[in-house]
Motif scaffolding. Structure first.
Motif, PDB file in Angstrom:
ATOM      1  N   ALA A 216      41.698  38.027  28.388  1.00  0.00           N
ATOM      2  CA  ALA A 216      41.195  39.131  29.200  1.00  0.00           C
ATOM      3  C   ALA A 216      42.278  39.654  30.136  1.00  0.00           C
ATOM      4  CB  ALA A 216      39.994  38.664  30.015  1.00  0.00           C
TER       5      ALA A 216
ATOM      6  N   ALA B 230      39.094  43.116  34.064  1.00  0.00           N
ATOM      7  CA  ALA B 230      38.558  43.707  32.837  1.00  0.00           C
ATOM      8  C   ALA B 230      37.192  43.153  32.457  1.00  0.00           C
ATOM      9  CB  ALA B 230      39.540  43.474  31.680  1.00  0.00           C
ATOM     10  N   VAL B 231      36.755  42.089  33.128  1.00  0.00           N
ATOM     11  CA  VAL B 231      35.519  41.418  32.723  1.00  0.00           C
ATOM     12  C   VAL B 231      34.410  41.690  33.736  1.00  0.00           C
ATOM     13  CG1 VAL B 231      34.425  39.217  32.184  1.00  0.00           C
ATOM     14  CG2 VAL B 231      36.831  39.593  31.589  1.00  0.00           C
TER      15      VAL B 231
ATOM     16  N   THR C  35      29.771  49.677  30.130  1.00  0.00           N
ATOM     17  CA  THR C  35      30.642  48.820  29.329  1.00  0.00           C
ATOM     18  C   THR C  35      30.823  49.384  27.932  1.00  0.00           C
ATOM     19  OG1 THR C  35      29.884  46.877  30.566  1.00  0.00           O
ATOM     20  CG2 THR C  35      30.969  46.482  28.465  1.00  0.00           C
TER      21      THR C  35
ATOM     22  N   CYS D 285      34.874  42.233  27.091  1.00  0.00           N
ATOM     23  CA  CYS D 285      34.912  42.808  28.430  1.00  0.00           C
ATOM     24  C   CYS D 285      33.582  42.646  29.157  1.00  0.00           C
ATOM     25  CB  CYS D 285      35.308  44.277  28.371  1.00  0.00           C
ATOM     26  SG  CYS D 285      34.269  45.283  27.302  1.00  0.00           S
TER      27      CYS D 285
END
Length: 320
Positions: free
Chosen positions: A37, A41-42, A115, A136
């Motif tokens: 990742a 970004a998560v 998302t 993500c």
């Protein structure tokens, strides 16, 4: 073991709880994933009794990879909890849903759609790449998630679902029957979370509280194919003798679904599940192993019951 038996029982119980510590299990499951990742970004959607611990486990493992997200936890846990930066918490209801849990579920829908849009833009920018190789969205599910994330379909109120759930529970419905009905009255359950976020890559971690760990039952299976139908939900309600007690909006919706007036929940083979990676990281068996190990350490001869114990608690106690 030299002390009183009650002390040994307490130590075994604490060992069982420690074995399924949500923060530690979540962090352990994600440490090898961190490198996949990018920073910030998560996003996270966490729901259930262990939501807060699981979110902190994700923060421990992911660090600056974690951007933020939504957590829906029981009101008592929520009130006492702090959350990592970027996380917004809601106090959900259990075993019956409440308004704040519904607001949290609505916020989760917004995040799911965002998302999916981000994943689509990334795919357009990087022609030929596979956005599914860099997840993500992280979804963390634990016991109670189904009630806490209740988001009724159009035409049905939260009170309608509460009345339906209460009637089923009073009639002795088990969790599979209860969640079969919930899936067909809700906007997230029965694989519909995956449908909303179709195109996005999703990593899901599950702490199971259901015998046998069926992913389509735990949390009402928001990210996996649903094998049940509107007709199955109607059959459950009739079999349990509560069909005539339902709010008219509920029976009308289910009958309409059985006629084909409403889309069914997504089934096996639906492309919306293509980007979902899901893993059970803890369950009752793991807790039992923890208790058994502690009992052996204390000097007891240990026998572990291999068959799951199901049914009414007083009857199970007599069997023991």
């Amino acid at each position: 073991m030299n002390g009183p038996p009650v002390d040994a029982a307490r130590e075994c119980l604490l060992a069982a709880i420690s074995a399924v510590n949500p923060r530690e299990l979540t962090a352990q499951a994600l440490r090898g994933w961190r490198a996949r990742a990018k920073p910030r970004a998560v996003d996270v959607i966490a729901a259930g009794k262990a939501a807060v611990g699981m979110v902190w486990g994700a923060a421990d493992a992911l660090g600056d990879r974690l951007r933020g997200g939504i957590a829906i936890a029981p009101s008592g846990v929520y009130a006492a909890a702090s959350m990592p930066p970027g996380m917004v918490a809601f106090a959900g209801g259990h075993p019956l849903p409440n308004d704040e849990g519904a607001r949290g579920a609505e916020a989760a829908v917004t995040l799911l759609r965002e998302t999916a849009r981000r994943a689509g833009r990334a795919a357009n920018r990087e022609a030929g790449s596979d956005p599914g190789r860099e997840p993500c969205l992280l979804v963390l599910i634990s016991g109670g998630a189904s009630a806490m994330t209740t988001l009724p379909v159009a035409g049905i109120t939260l009170g309608d679902i509460t009345a339906t759930s209460r009637a089923l529970m009073a009639a002795g419905a088990d969790i599979r029957e209860l969640n079969c009905v919930r899936k067909h009255l809700d906007r997230l359950k029965g694989g519909l979370m995956a449908r909303i976020a179709a195109g996005a890559a999703i990593r899901a971690l599950v702490l199971s509280d259901v015998i046998g760990d069926p992913l389509d039952v735990i949390g009402s299976g928001p990210l996996v194919p649903d094998s049940t139908t509107y007709a199955d939900a109607i059959a459950v309600l009739r079999r349990r003798g509560v069909w005539g007690m339902l709010p008219r909006t509920v029976s009308a919706h289910l009958l309409g679904g059985a006629r084909g007036d409403h889309p069914e929940t997504p089934k096996a083979g639906d492309p919306c599940f293509g980007g979902v990676e899901i893993e059970i990281i803890g369950n009752n068996a793991l807790a039992v192993q923890g208790a058994a190990a502690e009992a052996r350490r204390l000097g007891f001869d240990v026998w572990v019951e291999g068959e799951p114990v199901a049914g009414e608690a007083r009857e199970a106690g007599a069997a023991f």
